[in-house]
Design a protein around this motif. Structure first.
Motif: not given
Lengths: 501, 153
Positions: A183-185, A187, A189, A191-193, A451, A454-455, A458-459
C-alpha cells in the motif's frame, strides 16, 4: 455466445486457407520463450517491443504473432522459476515451490518436462473452455465489482496462512507485512504513505524487482558456498529422454490439470488479479486435496503441474475478457488491445457477435500453438537446462547482474535495482528467520488493489455489511474462502460423525 | 533471568524491527490523513501486525528450551561478503554505469568465490558485462547509465 458451428467452421477455414499467418507463429513463440526464460524480461515487454511489427500484418497475423509470444512466454517463465528460483512473473510464483527443490535434487530434466507438459495441456484445456464458454465468462466478468474483488483478494490472502512454512504465525506476519508494503505510495484518496519523500515510491514499491529480490537474490546469497546447483555429479546431466518422460508423466495428473485449468481460465478472466492468484489457488487446492500435503514444497511434481496448468490457462481467461469486453486483464493483454486499436478493431460484445469467425480463428490458432510449443519446448529445454552444469561461482554473480539489468528494464530507472537490492536483503533475513517469502510477495502483489477495492466497496455500500448479502458472486467467494480455511476440518468432522453413526 | 541464545536474540530483533516498521507506517499514514479512505486497510492491518509481533515476541521470550533451529553460521558468514559486494554494485551504478559496474562486480565476486585463473576472471567478466549491457541498452526503450559504451546516459 454458445458454440456457433457455422462461425467455427468459418474460423477454421480462415486459418487453413492461407499458410502465411503461421510463418510468424514460430518466431513469435521463440521470442516469447526467450523473454520468458531471461529473468527480468517480461512477456508484456516482448509484446510491446515487437508491437510495431504488427502494423505490417493483417489483424489475424498480428493476433497469431502476439498470442504466440504470449504462449511461448507463459512457458518460458517456468524455466528460471525451476532452475534458479526466479519467478519472472507473478504467475510463476508457485512453480518455484516444487520446481526449484526438484532441480536441486537433480530432477531438473523431469521438472522442466512436467512444466512443458502441464503448460501445453493447460493451453489446450483453457482454450477449449474458452471456445465453449466465452459468452458465459464475459457475462460473469461484467458482474464482478469491487465487493467481489475484495472477497477474491481476501481469499488470496487466506492462502498466506497455508504457505506459512515452519511457523504459521510468522507466515501470517510476513503476509501482512507484504500487504502493508503493497500500500506504499499514493492512496486512492490522494495521500502519500511510506514514501520517505522519494518520488520513485509514489507509484508504490516496484513489485517485480521486489519479487525477484526476495525469491532469487536471497536464495543465491544462501548458496554462495555450494559448488553447483545440483551437488551430485551424476545427477547433473541434461537428458532429453528424462525431459520427455517428465513431459509424459504429466498425464498421471489429469485431475490436477483439469482443476488448475478451470481455476486458471475462470480466475484469469478477472482483470488485474487473475493470473497472479490463479496459480496460487491451483497450487493450494492441489496441496489441500493431496494425501501427502507435507510433500509439497519439497519437490512434488503435482505442485509444478498445478501451477503451470493454471498459469498457462489464465492466458485464455484474460483473452476472453479482452475479446468479449475489450478489457485488458494485465500488461500483455493491454499490448494486444493496442494491436486491436492499430487495426481499427474494438473488442466487446459487438466484435464477438459480428466477427465470430475471427474470434474462433484466434482460439483455434492457440490449439495449434500448444502443439508447436511441445516441439519448440523440447528443442529449447535441453539447451537451457545446461544451467545446472555452470559452477555456482559463475552462476550467482551472473544471475544477480542479470536481475539488476532486468530490474532496470522494468522500471526505467535505478529505483528497480535499488528495490531488488533492498528486497534481497529482506528476503535473506526472512529466509534465515523462517518467515514465509511467498506469503510476503503475495501480500505485496495484492496490497494496493485490496486498499482500492475496500474503498470502492465502502463507497458503494455506504458502510453497510448487508450489501455483501445482495452480491451472489461475492458471497460465493466468501464461501470458498471459508471452505478453503475450514473445509478440511469440516470434512474430517463429517467423516468422524459418519463413522460413529 | 535466563540468558538468551544468540539466534533467539536475533529473532527478537527482527520481530522488533517489524513492529517498529508497522508503527512507523501507521504514524506516517495517519499524519498524511486520518480520513477513513486513507486508513480503511492500513489501520487494521498495521495494528494486527504489531499485535502478532508482540505475541511472537513474548512467545519467543518465554520459551524455556533453546530454539532448536539448525543455525548455519558458516553460511551466514560466507553470505556477508557476497551481500556487501552486491550492495556496493547497486549503489555504484549511477557512477560506474552498468558496463563497468557489472564488470567489477563479476570480477570481484569470482575472485572471492575462489576462481584462481585471472584470464577466466577478466575474460568472463568482460564478455558478460559488456555483452549484457549492449543487449539491454539495445532492447530497452530508455537510456541506461553506461560509462564506456556509447549511447548511455
Amino acid at each position: 455466445m454458445l458454440l456457433d458451428l457455422h462461425a467455427l467452421a468459418a474460423g477454421f477455414q480462415l486459418l487453413i486457407s492461407d499458410f502465411t499467418p503461421w510463418l510468424i507463429v514460430i518466431p513469435g513463440m521463440i521470442i516469447g520463450l526467450t523473454f520468458g526464460a531471461i529473468p527480468g524480461l517480461q512477456i508484456s515487454m516482448a509484446m510491446a517491443i515487437f508491437l510495431p511489427l504488427t502494423l505490417y500484418m493483417d489483424f489475424m497475423q498480428a493476433m497469431l504473432f502476439l498470442t504466440a509470444i504470449f504462449t511461448g512466454g507463459g512457458f518460458g517463465g517456468s524455466i528460471p522459476a525451476i532452475l534458479m528460483n526466479i519467478p519472472g512473473t507473478s504467475s510463476a510464483i508457485s512453480t518455484t515451490f516444487d520446481g526449484y527443490p526438484m532441480a536441486r535434487q537433480g530432477r531438473h530434466n523431469e521438472a522442466l518436462g512436467i512444466a512443458l507438459g502441464a503448460s501445453c495441456a493447460g493451453v489446450i484445456f483453457g482454450y477449449l473452455v474458452l471456445l465453449l464458454l466465452i459468452g458465459v465468462i464475459s457475462e460473469a466478468v461484467l458482474k464482478i465489482g469491487p465487493a467481489e474483488m475484495s472477497m477474491l483478494i481476501l481469499w488470496g490472502i487466506t492462502l498466506i496462512a497455508s504457505l506459512g512454512g515452519n511457523s504459521s504465525l510468522k507466515g501470517v506476519i510476513a503476509g501482512l507485512v507484504g500487504l502493508m508494503l503493497g500500500t506504499v505510495g499514493f492512496s486512492e484518496a490522494g495521500n502519500t504513505r511510506g514514501t520517505l519523500g522519494l518520488d520513485s515510491l509514489l507509484d508504490g514499491v516496484p513489485v517485480i524487482p521486489a519479487m525477484m529480490g526476495m525469491f532469487a537474490a536471497s536464495e543465491l546469497f544462501r548458496l554462495v558456498n555450494t559448488r553447483y546447483l545440483v551437488e551430485d555429479d551424476r545427477a547433473r546431466q541434461v537428458n532429453l529422454s528424462r525431459i520427455v518422460s517428465g513431459f509424459i508423466s504429466t498425464l498421471r495428473f489429469p485431475g490436477v490439470i483439469g482443476r488448475g485449468s478451470m481455476i486458471g481460465v475462470l480466475v484469469g478472466a478477472i482483470p488485474g488479479v487473475g493470473s497472479s492468484i490463479a496459480n496460487l489457488l491451483s497450487y493450494v487446492e492441489t496441496k489441500r486435496r493431496s494425501r501427502h500435503p507435507e510433500s509439497f514444497g519439497t519437490g512434488n511434481p503435482a505442485g509444478v503441474v498445478a501451477s503451470e496448468a493454471a498459469n498457462s490457462t489464465s492466458e485464455a481467461g484474460s483473452l476472453a475478457t479482452l475479446l468479449a469486453l475489450g478489457i485488458p486483464g494485465g500488461g500483455a493483454t493491454a499490448v494486444m488491445l493496442a494491436a486491436f486499436t492499430m487495426h481499427n478493431i474494438t473488442g466487446g460484445p459487438v466484435f464477438i457477435r459480428e466477427q465470430a469467425d475471427v474470434v474462433y480463428a484466434i482460439i483455434l490458432a492457440n490449439f495449434g500453438q500448444a502443439f508447436l510449443l511441445i516441439g519448440l519446448g523440447l528443442l529449447f529445454i535441453p539447451l537451457l537446462a545446461n544451467v545446472v552444469k555452470v559452477p555456482m561461482r559463475y552462476l550467482i554473480p551472473s544471475v544477480l547482474a542479470l536481475s539488476v539489468f532486468g530490474a532496470y528494464g522494468l522500471t526505467g530507472s535505478l529505483a528497480g535495482p535499488v528495490t531488488l537490492m533492498l528486497f534481497s536483503l529482506l528476503g535473506w533475513l526472512f529466509k534465515r528467520f523462517d518467515y514465509s517469502i511467498p506469503a510476503c510477495v503475495i501480500g505485496l502483489l495484492l496490497g494496493g488493489m485490496a486498499d482500492e477495492m475496500m474503498i470502492y466497496t465502502y463507497q458503494i455500500s455506504g458502510g453497510q455489511f448487508s450489501y455483501l448479502l445482495q452480491r451472489p458472486i461475492a458471497m460465493t467467494f466468501l464461501l470458498l474462502l471459508v471452505l478453503s480455511l475450514f473445509g478440511g476440518r469440516l470434512l474430517a468432522l463429517l467423516r468422524r460423525l459418519a463413522v460413529r453413526q | 533471568m535466563k540468558k538468551l541464545a544468540r539466534n533467539q536474540l536475533a529473532d527478537l530483533l527482527v520481530l522488533s524491527a517489524l513492529f517498529c516498521l508497522s508503527g512507523w507506517y501507521l504514524w506516517d499514514s495517519w499524519s498524511a490523513s486520518s480520513h477513513i479512505y486513507n486508513l480503511i486497510l492500513v489501520l487494521p492491518l498495521t495494528v494486527i501486525v504489531m499485535l502478532l509481533c508482540a505475541v511472537a515476541f513474548v512467545g519467543d521470550l518465554l520459551r524455556t528450551e533453546a530454539v532448536n533451529r539448525p543455525v548455519d553460521r558458516d553460511s551466514a558468514t560466507s553470505s556477508l561478503p557476497a551481500i556487501a559486494l552486491f550492495v556496493g554494485y547497486v549503489i555504484s551504478l549511477p557512477w560506474l554505469g552498468f558496463d563497468v559496474g557489472t564488470f567489477l562486480f563479476l570480477a570481484a565476486f569470482l575472485k572471492i568465490a575462489g576462481e584462481q585463473k585471472w584470464q577466466w576472471i577478466l575474460g568472463y567478466s568482460l564478455a558478460f558485462a559488456f555483452g549484457s549491457a549492449l543487449f539491454f541498452s539495445a532492447m530497452l526503450p530508455y537510456p541506461m547509465p553506461l560509462l564506456l559504451i556509447p549511447g548511455g546516459n
